[in-house]
Design a protein around this motif. Sequence first.
Motif, mmCIF file in Angstrom:
data_model
loop_
_atom_site.group_PDB
_atom_site.id
_atom_site.type_symbol
_atom_site.label_atom_id
_atom_site.label_comp_id
_atom_site.label_asym_id
_atom_site.label_seq_id
_atom_site.Cartn_x
_atom_site.Cartn_y
_atom_site.Cartn_z
ATOM 1 N N VAL A 76 -1.282 7.759 -0.732
ATOM 2 C CA VAL A 76 -2.106 8.552 -1.640
ATOM 3 C C VAL A 76 -1.644 10.014 -1.595
ATOM 4 C CG1 VAL A 76 -4.447 9.458 -1.953
ATOM 5 C CG2 VAL A 76 -4.106 7.013 -1.593
ATOM 6 N N HIS B 293 0.842 -1.204 0.000
ATOM 7 C CA HIS B 293 0.000 0.000 0.000
ATOM 8 C C HIS B 293 0.869 1.242 0.000
ATOM 9 C CE1 HIS B 293 -2.781 -3.116 1.552
ATOM 10 N NE2 HIS B 293 -3.590 -2.516 0.725
ATOM 11 N N GLY C 118 -4.123 0.943 -6.489
ATOM 12 C CA GLY C 118 -4.771 1.997 -5.723
ATOM 13 C C GLY C 118 -5.150 3.184 -6.574
ATOM 14 N N THR D 77 1.200 -2.622 -6.453
ATOM 15 C CA THR D 77 0.268 -1.694 -5.821
ATOM 16 C C THR D 77 -1.013 -1.741 -6.647
ATOM 17 O OG1 THR D 77 0.727 0.239 -7.191
ATOM 18 C CG2 THR D 77 2.234 -0.170 -5.379
ATOM 19 N N TRP E 166 -7.609 4.124 -11.210
ATOM 20 C CA TRP E 166 -6.925 3.113 -10.405
ATOM 21 C C TRP E 166 -5.790 2.512 -11.203
ATOM 22 C CZ3 TRP E 166 -8.506 1.120 -5.421
ATOM 23 C CH2 TRP E 166 -9.506 1.916 -4.834
#
Length: 478
Positions: free
Chosen positions: A160, A157, A226, A224, A244
Amino acid sequence: MGPLQIKEILQTAPENQSVVVKGWVRTKRESKNAIFVALNDGSTIHNIQAVAEPGQFAAELLLTVTTGSCLKVTGELVESQGSGQAVEVKIADIEVYGTADPEQYPLQPKKHSLEFLREIAHLRPRTNTFSAILRIRHALAFAVHQYFNDKGFFYLHTPVITASDAEGAGEMFRVTTLDLNNLPRTEEGAINYKEDFFGREANLTVSGQLEGELGAMALSKIYTFGPTFRAENSNTTRHLAEFWMIEPEMAFFELEDNMDLAEDFVKSVISYALTNCKDDLNFLQNRLTEEEKNKPQNERSLPLLEKLSFVVDNPFERLTYTEAIEILLKSKPQKEGKFQFPVGWGIDLSSEHERYLVEKHFKKPVILTNYPREIKSFYMKLDEDGKTVRAMDVLFPGIGEIIGGSQREENYEKLLGRVKEIGIDPENLWWYLDTRKFGTAPHSGFGLGFERLVQFVTGMGNIRDVIPFPRYPKSAEF
Ligand code: ATP
Ligand code: MN
């Protein structure tokens, strides 16, 4: 746990057993002998038919059973008398959970345009088209995780919110808690970001790659998956402001391994959809065939399922950027002056060039490698000639670039040189550069835009229709 889903009920053998069905009314039809209600709960593209006798229920109750209303129906599961379904429910009892005034409910049982449906994105998942897309999107996301898990990758993760302005600041969304009407200033009059939440400028990430590389330098193979943000003001059918991205990053992978992985990965997840989303794909295929009905035969595209099987069954074409330029220079549109943008070694291929290569010349997915260093990112590994880098772009028919990747520059001096060359302050990237100082290793990775994949698999023309709530310039309503 919870009621049976319509998908399960439709697969149950009818033995006059009592069932409970909960779902939204798609259509209600009344004939002399019966009232038919088609219910859908989103578990499948197929509706279940519930049947009542005329006069069985009060007229006031039946008036509230309209398209869009939500019901709980109890009754017997019986073999269907009509064609089109194996089973149906003989209604014994109806409970209306929620009505949907036909005067106001915008989704009527007729064809609505995709543009209109974008304006009612809060309700469009209730249409066949969008529920099919959303189920396929789910299946693809699941397949992505399954693929990497099976191959020994770890899901990393990455943040962001980032403070590294390494990837072209113009395209980033700023993250701040400063009062825009009363900005703190330095003595020189500039905005004083020291007083901002993070004590520095911060943005929404445009890619998890740099942090992904940190993970690969410890766990060897990571990926990843995300949200990614780009404030590019481009109103195209292939760009979103929020999308995404799937970014695998692998230690000990060279460009060749990277290409092999990218090809195997895309084929594998498409193949998963072919096996597990048959009904939805069939529905979308018919929808597309219907759409192209009025086109001349030679302009129609392959039926969706054939197109997907073709990609899964055939090797992608691999060639260098330099070879691609030669093909383009000799091409018919080039000779006839039909390309809008000029072709020549050093250009950044535009989508018309990519589409010519994929759709006209090779007629299959293409992997282009070894692009000029000037048009690619600073972290890509320099080739021996010093002119090109070990980049690879995967180009798909109808989509253009679906994957961008490269072998990364693992040499500290060379990487530092490139960082300075393009005007990034190495101080901002000290942690990234550290990986090349401490136990550096050859490594590679790529980024796949998830929505472009969903677009390809569903055959949808506009990327805004393959994400539940699209973000694009002047649009963030839902
Ligand atoms: P393009 O030239 O199409 O804008 P890019 O070169 O900016 O793509 P990368 O930075 O390499 O793309 O990002 C990796 C992948 O992410 C792309 O191959 C594409 O699939 C996807 N992607 C990039 N930008 C967007 C966007 N704005 N919306 C949706 N997907 C995107
Ligand atoms: Mn872009």
